[in-house]
Write a protein that holds these residues in place. Structure first.
Motif, PDB file in Angstrom:
ATOM      1  N   SER A 413      82.594  32.381 -14.196  1.00 53.45           N
ATOM      2  CA  SER A 413      83.070  30.999 -14.169  1.00 53.45           C
ATOM      3  C   SER A 413      83.930  30.626 -15.365  1.00 53.45           C
ATOM      4  N   HIS A 435      88.413  28.925  -7.868  1.00 54.90           N
ATOM      5  CA  HIS A 435      87.256  28.268  -8.476  1.00 54.90           C
ATOM      6  C   HIS A 435      87.147  28.584  -9.965  1.00 54.90           C
ATOM      7  N   SER A 437      88.097  27.760 -12.931  1.00 50.45           N
ATOM      8  CA  SER A 437      88.814  26.602 -13.482  1.00 50.45           C
ATOM      9  C   SER A 437      89.336  26.830 -14.892  1.00 50.45           C
ATOM     10  N   ASN A 438      88.835  27.834 -15.589  1.00 47.15           N
ATOM     11  CA  ASN A 438      89.310  28.115 -16.944  1.00 47.15           C
ATOM     12  C   ASN A 438      90.390  29.195 -16.985  1.00 47.15           C
ATOM     13  N   SER A 460      92.405  24.195  -8.399  1.00 47.97           N
ATOM     14  CA  SER A 460      91.494  23.955  -9.528  1.00 47.97           C
ATOM     15  C   SER A 460      91.896  24.699 -10.796  1.00 47.97           C
ATOM     16  N   LEU A 461      92.989  25.440 -10.745  1.00 42.05           N
ATOM     17  CA  LEU A 461      93.398  26.229 -11.917  1.00 42.05           C
ATOM     18  C   LEU A 461      94.252  25.373 -12.847  1.00 42.05           C
ATOM     19  N   LEU A 462      93.623  24.409 -13.469  1.00 42.77           N
ATOM     20  CA  LEU A 462      94.346  23.428 -14.288  1.00 42.77           C
ATOM     21  C   LEU A 462      94.945  24.056 -15.539  1.00 42.77           C
TER      22      LEU A 462
END
Length: 1010
Positions: A413, A435, A437-438, A460-462
């Motif tokens: 994660s 998913h 996200s980091n 979600s890949l900000l």
């Protein structure tokens, strides 16, 4: 005597606190307060002492409150500045006025005013950067000059950082005087400063050092080295040591030395030429070591008993880019504190994720370019669960990973970097990647992934900054209305399907500096926002699409652009004004038109490719000013006129040391005229020259070999060159393609052909050429080796047809002298060019025989001797060339039987090869030869045939005699009958002789009787 020393009286002494008078001599005090100085008896009363203390206190206060600093130290710093010859970023611009404590990089002690720190690190180097290279391209330029010994006046200096500046040079070692700071210095950073020579062992005197950085950049010009590291063991307080890049090849006891440093926490010995001793050092008591970097060395094995396996405190271990083969020892599982494990770039095998089951603190795992014998799903499932939430970076590129990317990858994660490139991964890209996200870096290039990629993979890949999905078979179906929440810096999608419309979602990616959407099946007009959005790019590749549109009049607004590849599209317009820092431009295979501007900018351009457009007019003289130009390809255009006379401009241009000169000039298929370009005399690095299919004329100059010693490819076909072939051409030892076809050359072929060394070597030898990799073409020689991509193709006639060679050009060895007026015999020396793949001397006036030793050309694939006046028989050695796939001997005066055997019987359309030779006979012709069929009569076989006949005769005679002897030995009746027969034959013979003699006597008597 200074005010820091004892003040003596008659019979007693007084101690003045050093901090009160530091930096001030008695002369200073006398000048400011003359009443306290008594020259008569040199004594001080108590009142005078109080005055001194008060005065010095006032002076000290003034020094720190009014902005001044200690004069002697200010003078030392100004002397250091005077030794700096170049300061491009104005790093020392603030070094003015009296307050040196406020100068940039100068830090003083707040209590004493002494300079205690000098922090002048080049701004591109962060505090923890590992130094291998000097200032990267496009980054701030370093200070240049020398380090002044005046720094010794800074007697309280504790911290000295000059890293990243060019204050060394060839023959300039690290200054020995720096070892004089032995009582104060605790931090010394001289990394990446271009020093040369042996490390001064005097550095071992700096016994107070806590941090020492001597890292040397990778350079061919300078080299720091040391044969002995024993001086390091004197630095007992050392916590960090970085000697990366220093040549320590001959140091054999480095392990023992570093294990004697009880406080060492950070050890970096990357790229030092080190190996690990075969007898491992054990019981090292290295309980404090936390970071160990031994990458880029000569380590070839991992012994389970090596000292670092038992150091339970190690957090980072880097053994990447070595020569380690075999398996990872199970001992790696004991390093439970390990956070970073880098083993990439080795020859390890059998790597399985279960090896790391005890590494619960693992954050970074680099295994690239090794053999992971697992499918990707197995690797993910076998990874220690206790590290799932801690893993930050995983690089499994080039590890032969198979299978698909599992959805269970989402358990990592907190992953920020994922590298799975150059593997055999199949299937689709799972949406679970979205998913993470980091995630900041996603590299999946060069696999066999397929299926669709939509915005849900990225929603979600900000934090995504770097994505490379190139060279897969993905279909990127992202809505044109989608606005990404991330801001990419690198976006590479080459070889995937993004079209047919231009991907509009890229419109918001204004921070991209590397964009590659080549070969992405885009068939659309270039949108109006394109040049504005990507005005900050350094590298842009939109090649091999069907993108249309007109180029803007100028691209100078792209101030960061270094490489632009717009080739193989349908772009129109004129050549625009180019960015100032552009080094590579490829707009080939488009529809650009009009003349080249007289000044199109890009003064630093190295590769300039405009082939296959509609450019007309003349080549401007501005080309002569491009002193960094390496590749110039203007082929397949409509250019006319003569080439610019660059020689004078070139000779008058001040060329910077180390610049790269022209290595490839490709101008084929234009209408250029004039004589052989004289300005090439100023381009000694020229490797490829292609002037074919133009209107050049005149004789070939004799200076070619002397001025172009590295010329490998010379293509001049379809011009009007005349005169003889210069003998000097045979001095070109690198020449492997010589094409003079379809000119007006006359005279003979020089007999000195054996001097063409690149042609008289077999392909196995030539494969060592640094060009022999993928589709690279051009190399620069001397002390600079630079491989340049060349993919426009070389036009050659081989096997009776016009072919284009790109990636195979490096292996091609060809001699084509066809369609000229050459005379004389074909020299036997031509058979010494054993590397030839193509030999064409057709359509000339050659006479005499085909050389008997032509069969030595065993690599030959195409041979054309047609339309000459050759006579005699076809050498039977021709049948020894088993690689031959094209042969043309037609229209000569050849005679005799056509050789047979081997490859000659399998050639296409065999009869046409011999047509026009009316005295040839035998298959495949219908004309039969008189006499028995001979299978092989070539010179090399004559002795074999004769010796075989003689051997057969001798063997037959001996066999027959032996049979007779054995028969008579064991058969008595046969033996008696045989000898009776011999006796009877002897009696009859004697009787006949007697009768003949008697008749002769009577006849003789009759004649002489009167």
């Amino acid at each position: 005597m200074t005010a820091q020393q004892l003040l003596l009286t008659k019979g007693s002494f007084l101690v003045v606190p050093s901090h009160a008078l530091i930096g001030f001599s008695y002369a200073d005090i006398k000048g400011k307060h003359p009443s306290i100085y008594r020259p008569a008896n040199n004594t001080m009363s108590l009142t005078s002492l109080l005055i001194v203390l008060a005065a010095t206190s006032t002076i000290f206060t003034a020094a720190n409150g009014s902005g001044s600093c200690i004069p002697a130290e200010r003078a030392a710093l100004l002397s250091f500045k005077a030794g700096i010859t170049s300061d491009p970023t104005d790093l020392l611009g603030s070094w003015q006025g009296h307050n040196c404590c406020q100068w940039s990089g100068v830090i003083c002690d707040n209590r004493t005013g002494n300079v205690v720190e000098l922090r002048l690190r080049n701004t591109y180097i962060s505090a923890d950067t590992r130094l291998f290279w000097c200032v990267p391209e496009g980054e701030p330029d370093p200070l240049q000059g020398k380090i002044s010994p005046s720094l010794l006046a800074l007697q309280h200096l504790e911290h000295l950082d000059l890293s990243g500046h060019n204050l060394g040079g060839v023959g300039v070692p690290i200054p020995k005087f720096l070892a004089s700071f032995n009582k104060t210095l605790t931090y010394l950073n001289l990394g990446c400063m271009n020093f040369d020579g042996k490390l001064p062992p005097q550095l071992g005197n700096l016994s107070r050092l806590l941090h020492l950085n001597l890292a040397s950049p990778v350079s061919t010009q300078t080299l720091l080295h040391s044969e002995d590291m024993s001086w390091v063991s004197n630095l007992h307080l050392l916590r960090s040591l970085d000697m990366s890049g220093v040549n320590l090849t001959t140091v054999g006891d480095w392990v023992r030395v570093v294990t004697l440093l009880p406080s060492l926490e950070d050890l970096r010995l990357s790229n030092c030429g080190l190996g690990l001793p075969h007898q491992p050092v054990v019981n090292s008591n290295r309980s404090s070591l936390q970071l160990l970097y031994l990458d880029n060395n000569r380590i070839d094995t991992l012994n389970p008993a090596y000292w670092f396996w038992d150091v339970g405190t190690i957090k980072e271990l880097d053994l990447s880019t070595n020569q380690i083969a075999g398996q990872i020892p199970d001992a790696v599982g004991n390093m439970t504190m390990l956070e970073t494990l880098a083993l990439g770039g080795n020859y390890l095998s059998g790597i399985k994720s279960q090896l790391f089951k005890n590494l619960c603190n693992l954050k970074v795992l680099g295994l690239w370019s090794n053999e992971v014998q697992q499918d990707m799903p197995e690797f993910v499932d076998g990874f220690p669960g206790c590290a799932n939430s801690k893993l930050r970076s995983l690089d499994l590129s080039l590890t032969n990973l198979t299978g698909g990317i599992p959805s269970s990858i989402k358990k990592w994660s907190n992953l920020t970097e994922l590298g799975l490139s150059n593997n055999m991964l199949v299937g689709s890209m799972p949406s679970e990647i979205g998913h993470l996200s980091n995630l900041e870096v996603l590299v999946l290039q060069n696999n066999k992934l397929n299926g669709y990629v939509s915005e849900k993979h990225f929603t979600s890949l900000l934090k995504l900054r770097y994505v490379d999905l190139s060279r897969n078979s993905l279909h990127i179906m992202i809505s044109s209305n989608w606005v990404p929440s991330f801001s990419l810096k690198v976006a590479r999608f080459a070889g995937n399907k993004m079209g047919p419309h231009f991907p509009s979602w890229l419109k918001g990616q204004k921070d991209v500096f590397d964009l590659d959407i080549s070969g992405a099946s885009i068939a659309d007009r270039l949108p109006g926002w394109f040049w504005n959005v990507f005005s900050k790019v350094r590298y842009l590749d939109i090649s091999f699409n069907q993108i249309s549109g007109r180029l803007p009049g100028t691209l100078k607004f792209m101030t960061s652009a270094q490489r632009l590849d717009l080739s193989s599209n349908s772009l129109t317009g004129l050549l625009p004004q180019l960015p100032e820092f552009l080094t590579v431009l490829d707009i080939s295979n488009n529809s650009l038109s009009g003349p080249l501007p007289q000044d199109f900018g890009a003064p630093m351009i190295q590769e300039f490719r405009l082939f296959a457009n509609r450019i007309n007019g003349q080549i401007p003289t501005y080309i002569c000013q491009l002193q960094y130009l390496v590749v110039l390809d203007l082929s397949e255009n409509l250019l006319t006129g003569e080439l610019p006379q660059c020689s004078k401009q070139k000779m008058n241009t001040t060329v910077e040391p180390g610049c790269i000169e022209l290595s490839a000039l490709i101008l084929h298929n234009n209408s250029l005229s004039g004589r052989f370009p004289e300005f090439l005399q100023q381009s000694p690095q020229l490797t490829l020259l292609d002037l074919s299919h133009n209107k050049f004329e005149g004789e070939l100059p004799t200076w070619i070999a002397g001025n172009l010693p590295y010329l490998s490819y010379l293509l001049l076909r379809y011009n009007m060159f005349n005169g003889s072939i210069p003998l000097e051409l045979t001095e070109l030892v690198e020449l492997q393609i010589l094409d003079l076809a379809n000119n007006r050359m006359s005279g003979i072929i020089p007999h000195e052909l054996a001097s063409l060394k690149a042609m008289n070597q077999h392909s196995g030898i030539r494969s060592n050429n640094p060009l022999a990799s993928q589709d690279t073409r051009i190399t620069l020689h001397a002390d600079k080796v630079r491989v340049i991509k060349y993919d426009s193709g070389l036009q050659m006639v081989m096997k009776g047809q016009e072919l284009f060679y790109t990636s195979g050009m490096v292996y091609m060895v060809s001699l084509d002298l066809s369609y000229n007026n050459l005379v004389g015999e074909v020299p036997d020396e031509i058979a010494s060019l054993v590397g030839l793949i193509n030999l064409n001397i057709s359509h000339n006036q050659f006479t005499g025989k085909i050389p008997d030793n032509i069969g030595l050309l065993r690599a030959l694939e195409s041979l054309d001797l047609s339309f000459n006046e050759l006579s005699g028989e076809i050498p039977w050695s021709l049948s020894d060339i088993t690689t031959l796939s094209h042969l043309n001997l037609s229209y000569n005066n050849l005679s005799g039987r056509i050789p047979s055997g081997n490859q000659l019987q399998a050639l296409y359309d065999p009869e046409s090869m011999y047509v026009g030779n009316k005295y040839l006979c035998g298959p495949p012709l219908s004309k039969k030869c008189l006499g028995p069929e001979v299978t092989e009569v070539h010179p090399e076989g004559k002795n074999q045939i004769n010796s075989g006949i003689y051997f057969g005769l001798a063997l037959g005679f001996a066999t027959g005699l032996w049979i007779v002897f054995v028969t008579f030995l064991f058969a008595k009746t046969w033996r008696v009958a045989y000898f009776k027969l011999l006796d009877k034959l002897q009696d009859n013979m004697q009787l006949s002789v007697a009768m003949i003699s008697a008749k002769g006597y009577c006849f003789q008597s009759t004649i002489v009787t009167p």
